[in-house]
Design a protein around this motif. Structure first.
Motif, PDB file in Angstrom:
ATOM      1  N   GLY A   5     -10.321 -24.004  21.089  1.00 38.56           N
ATOM      2  CA  GLY A   5      -9.330 -24.486  22.044  1.00 38.56           C
ATOM      3  C   GLY A   5      -8.376 -23.366  22.396  1.00 38.56           C
ATOM      4  N   ARG A   6      -7.377 -23.741  23.110  1.00 38.13           N
ATOM      5  CA  ARG A   6      -6.394 -22.762  23.558  1.00 38.13           C
ATOM      6  C   ARG A   6      -5.329 -22.571  22.488  1.00 38.13           C
ATOM      7  N   LEU A   7      -4.965 -21.314  22.236  1.00 35.20           N
ATOM      8  CA  LEU A   7      -3.874 -21.023  21.317  1.00 35.20           C
ATOM      9  C   LEU A   7      -2.566 -21.505  21.937  1.00 35.20           C
ATOM     10  N   ASN A   8      -1.657 -21.984  21.108  1.00 36.35           N
ATOM     11  CA  ASN A   8      -0.343 -22.290  21.664  1.00 36.35           C
ATOM     12  C   ASN A   8       0.401 -20.978  21.895  1.00 36.35           C
ATOM     13  N   ARG A   9       1.528 -21.052  22.565  1.00 41.63           N
ATOM     14  CA  ARG A   9       2.248 -19.837  22.961  1.00 41.63           C
ATOM     15  C   ARG A   9       2.697 -19.024  21.743  1.00 41.63           C
ATOM     16  N   ILE A  10       3.073 -19.671  20.678  1.00 39.63           N
ATOM     17  CA  ILE A  10       3.508 -18.952  19.466  1.00 39.63           C
ATOM     18  C   ILE A  10       2.327 -18.199  18.853  1.00 39.63           C
ATOM     19  N   GLU A  11       1.167 -18.840  18.765  1.00 39.47           N
ATOM     20  CA  GLU A  11      -0.024 -18.177  18.229  1.00 39.47           C
ATOM     21  C   GLU A  11      -0.454 -17.011  19.121  1.00 39.47           C
ATOM     22  N   PHE A  12      -0.409 -17.230  20.433  1.00 42.14           N
ATOM     23  CA  PHE A  12      -0.781 -16.182  21.382  1.00 42.14           C
ATOM     24  C   PHE A  12       0.170 -14.994  21.261  1.00 42.14           C
ATOM     25  N   THR A  13       1.452 -15.262  21.176  1.00 41.41           N
ATOM     26  CA  THR A  13       2.450 -14.203  21.027  1.00 41.41           C
ATOM     27  C   THR A  13       2.234 -13.446  19.720  1.00 41.41           C
ATOM     28  N   ALA A  14       1.879 -14.145  18.658  1.00 42.67           N
ATOM     29  CA  ALA A  14       1.608 -13.488  17.372  1.00 42.67           C
ATOM     30  C   ALA A  14       0.432 -12.520  17.483  1.00 42.67           C
ATOM     31  N   ALA A 185       2.980 -13.740  31.007  1.00 39.30           N
ATOM     32  CA  ALA A 185       3.024 -14.291  32.363  1.00 39.30           C
ATOM     33  C   ALA A 185       1.663 -14.904  32.714  1.00 39.30           C
ATOM     34  N   GLY A 186       0.581 -14.242  32.337  1.00 36.46           N
ATOM     35  CA  GLY A 186      -0.749 -14.796  32.569  1.00 36.46           C
ATOM     36  C   GLY A 186      -0.976 -16.075  31.781  1.00 36.46           C
ATOM     37  N   TYR A 187      -0.516 -16.088  30.551  1.00 32.15           N
ATOM     38  CA  TYR A 187      -0.628 -17.293  29.724  1.00 32.15           C
ATOM     39  C   TYR A 187       0.138 -18.448  30.355  1.00 32.15           C
ATOM     40  N   ASP A 188       1.374 -18.189  30.766  1.00 29.86           N
ATOM     41  CA  ASP A 188       2.208 -19.235  31.352  1.00 29.86           C
ATOM     42  C   ASP A 188       1.639 -19.722  32.688  1.00 29.86           C
ATOM     43  N   ALA A 189       1.050 -18.813  33.468  1.00 27.49           N
ATOM     44  CA  ALA A 189       0.477 -19.194  34.756  1.00 27.49           C
ATOM     45  C   ALA A 189      -0.771 -20.073  34.577  1.00 27.49           C
ATOM     46  N   TYR A 190      -1.446 -19.885  33.464  1.00 26.93           N
ATOM     47  CA  TYR A 190      -2.667 -20.662  33.198  1.00 26.93           C
ATOM     48  C   TYR A 190      -2.351 -22.120  32.952  1.00 26.93           C
ATOM     49  N   GLY A 191      -1.139 -22.404  32.478  1.00 28.32           N
ATOM     50  CA  GLY A 191      -0.748 -23.789  32.225  1.00 28.32           C
ATOM     51  C   GLY A 191      -1.045 -24.221  30.819  1.00 28.32           C
ATOM     52  N   THR A 192      -0.612 -25.371  30.482  1.00 26.82           N
ATOM     53  CA  THR A 192      -0.769 -25.873  29.125  1.00 26.82           C
ATOM     54  C   THR A 192      -1.953 -26.813  28.969  1.00 26.82           C
ATOM     55  N   GLY A 193      -2.662 -27.043  30.012  1.00 28.85           N
ATOM     56  CA  GLY A 193      -3.618 -27.981  29.755  1.00 28.85           C
ATOM     57  C   GLY A 193      -4.873 -28.230  30.225  1.00 28.85           C
TER      58      GLY A 193
END
Length: 193
Positions: A5-14, A185-193
Motif C-alpha cells: 500500500g501507500r506509505l503515510n506521509r511520516i513513513e515517506f518522510t522517514a 510536493a509530489g507525494y501531496d499532489a498524489y493525494g491520500t487515497g
C-alpha cells in the motif's frame, strides 16, 4: 511500515531522511559539480552505490522556465553510465540477443562532436551527443562526458554547453532540501487515497 500500500506521509518522510543521511555520509567520496551561478532550484540527481561504494553522484539544476542540467560525477570512466542512460532513454526492451546487441551498439556510438566546458576555471574537452532522447518525461537534449577518473557526465536540455562553467559544489544541503521539497510536493499532489 506498510507493504503493498501507500506509505503515510511520516513513513515517506522517514525514507527521504534516511536517503539524505546516506548521501551526507558519502558526499566527500566524489567531487560534486554544478553550473556556476545557477539561478534556479537544485536537488539531487542520480546517485548509485555498488556494494556500499558510491559509484556515481549527480546534482540536478532546473530553472523555472524549463532549462535544466544534471552533472553526474562517476568513480570510474563515465562511458558505462552514459550507455545505461542512453539505453534507458531509448525506452525499448530488446526482445532477443541480436536486438540487444544492436541497441548496445547504438547506445555506445561515438560522440557527434567535441565541446569545451570550463571545470573549476580550466577549459576541458568533453565528448558531446547533441540531440538525444533524455527519457519519457524529459524530452530531448544533449549528453556529454569528460572521460577521466573520476569522470563527469552531463545531461541537459535548454542549456548551451558553450557558455557552461562548472564549479565544485561545497554544500550538499540545498540539494537535499530541494529534493525533500520536490518529493513531498509530489507525494501531496498524489493525494491520500
Amino acid at each position: 511500515m506498510r507493504y503493498g500500500g501507500r506509505l503515510n506521509r511520516i513513513e515517506f518522510t522517514a525514507l527521504i531522511d534516511q536517503q539524505a543521511n546516506r548521501i551526507r555520509g558519502s558526499v566527500t567520496t566524489l567531487p560534486l559539480y554544478g553550473p556556476a551561478g545557477w539561478p534556479g532550484p537544485c536537488r539531487l540527481g542520480a546517485w548509485g552505490w555498488e556494494d556500499d561504494r558510491l559509484i556515481h553522484a549527480g546534482l540536478h539544476f532546473e530553472a523555472a522556465d524549463g532549462p535544466w542540467v544534471e552533472v553526474i560525477t562517476t568513480a570510474g570512466p563515465p562511458m558505462p553510465q552514459l550507455i545505461d542512460l542512453r539505453m534507458a532513454a531509448a525506452g525499448e526492451r530488446p526482445g532477443d540477443r541480436r536486438a540487444l546487441e544492436r541497441a548496445l551498439d547504438a547506445a555506445s556510438s561515438p560522440a557527434g562532436e567535441r565541446v569545451t566546458i570550463t571545470v573549476d576555471g580550466v577549459p576541458r574537452e568533453f565528448s558531446r551527443w547533441p540531440d538525444e532522447p533524455l527519457g519519457e518525461d524529459r524530452g530531448r537534449g544533449w549528453l556529454a562526458i569528460l572521460d577521466e577518473v573520476p569522470g563527469l557526465l552531463l545531461r541537459a536540455s535548454g542549456v548551451d554547453p558553450h557558455g557552461l562553467r562548472l564549479d565544485r559544489v561545497q554544500d550538499i544541503e540545498p540539494h537535499l532540501t530541494g529534493t525533500r521539497a520536490h518529493l513531498l510536493a509530489g507525494y501531496d499532489a498524489y493525494g491520500t487515497g
